[in-house]
Design an enzyme around this catalytic site. Sequence first.
Site, PDB file in Angstrom:
ATOM      1  CD1 TRP A  40      43.367  47.923  42.415  1.00 24.25           C
ATOM      2  CD2 TRP A  40      44.834  49.575  42.807  1.00 24.25           C
ATOM      3  NE1 TRP A  40      44.615  47.454  42.086  1.00 24.25           N
ATOM      4  CE2 TRP A  40      45.537  48.451  42.319  1.00 24.25           C
ATOM      5  CE3 TRP A  40      45.558  50.727  43.122  1.00 24.25           C
ATOM      6  CZ2 TRP A  40      46.927  48.449  42.132  1.00 24.25           C
ATOM      7  CZ3 TRP A  40      46.931  50.722  42.939  1.00 24.25           C
ATOM      8  CH2 TRP A  40      47.603  49.607  42.454  1.00 24.25           C
ATOM      9  CG  ASP A  54      48.643  43.291  34.925  1.00 24.32           C
ATOM     10  OD1 ASP A  54      48.998  44.323  34.328  1.00 24.32           O
ATOM     11  OD2 ASP A  54      48.647  43.173  36.168  1.00 24.32           O
TER      12      ASP A  54
HETATM   13  C1  SPV Z   1      46.531  45.330  39.980  1.00 23.68           C
HETATM   14  O1  SPV Z   1      45.373  45.209  40.403  1.00 23.68           O
HETATM   15  O2  SPV Z   1      46.793  45.671  38.825  1.00 23.68           O
HETATM   16  C2  SPV Z   1      47.664  45.080  40.877  1.00 23.68           C
HETATM   17  C3  SPV Z   1      47.470  44.201  42.029  1.00 23.68           C
HETATM   18  O3  SPV Z   1      48.738  45.585  40.613  1.00 23.68           O
HETATM   19  S1  SPV Z   1      48.004  42.613  41.559  1.00 23.68           S
HETATM   20  O4  SPV Z   1      47.294  42.235  40.336  1.00 23.68           O
HETATM   21  O5  SPV Z   1      47.709  41.713  42.660  1.00 23.68           O
HETATM   22  O6  SPV Z   1      49.436  42.679  41.313  1.00 23.68           O
HETATM   23 MG    MG Z   2      48.869  46.256  38.681  1.00 19.74          MG
END
Ligand code: SPV
Ligand code: MG
Length: 290
Positions: A40, A54
């Site tokens: 991922w 983020d």
């Molecule tokens: C990521 O890992 O960047 C995701 C999952 O999008 S979350 O952080 O839970 O949104």
């Molecule tokens: Mg993400």
Amino acid sequence: MGAATTFRQILAKKGLVEAMAAHSPLSAMLVAEAGFDAIWASGFELSAMYGMPDVSVVSMTQHLDMTRAMAERSGIPVVADIDTGFGNAINVLYAVEQYERAGAAAIVMEDKSFPKVTSLIAGGRQDMVRIEEFQGKIEAARSVRKDKDLVIVARTEALIAGLGQDEALKRAHAYEAAGADMILVHSKQKTPDEILSFCRAWPGRVPLVLVPTSYPKLSFADVAILGKVGLIICGNHAIRAAVAAMQSTFRRIIAEGGIAGVENDIASVAEVFALQGDTKMRELESTYLR
Ligand code: SPV
Ligand code: MG
């Protein structure tokens, strides 16, 4: 065979693909070494690696370069987290072309507006785009892929935004109608009830994708038994494992006034050499260096 075809074959064979987050080529190699099916390429992990939130401040180019390097070094399919697609449907056309060329097996695009705010943060601004707008983005992604096996995952944030199951289902159906190959439904509830209810209500024509970070008690076996989920993503366990390991090692070295104490609790230099491909490098040296 391309990465996307490999990904689809694993899905067909196992029914449930297990992916682990990574944020660097080395972490991606460790994911493969541990036996996960896929990487991922997490936006959250990469942002954290840069010490940034983020919130769409790490650029597409930074994430794309890392996706390419992770695909090259790990040798297993990479599921690229392309956030909102970095803008509108026109940005998506460009992004998907680039990610496919970088070796991604699948792309996951979410129905929030750009710039996005990370999903699991308490009180985060979770603005969504209109359903029709997101359908256009899915259609753009489908139209630009060269390999029809490239998996287009549409991610709805309706539950994250507190809009409820009916809205999440409405969006999921609309995204499937627009041509999404899989639907990721995300939740930040501490129990799996919300997600289990969604899964049961989903007719199951295209498989679902889950990221069980906030409801960790749901095991892979529990997910497989539902018969509706094709991909389960451990969303941030590489960066969290790395943070915990570094914090404890660094604190011990300061507290103990030296490095002797941690020696047996960290990877040996030889282990890191092995990950770097030292044996192959020595073979190449003995073959070519005269
Ligand atoms: C990521 O890992 O960047 C995701 C999952 O999008 S979350 O952080 O839970 O949104
Ligand atoms: Mg993400």
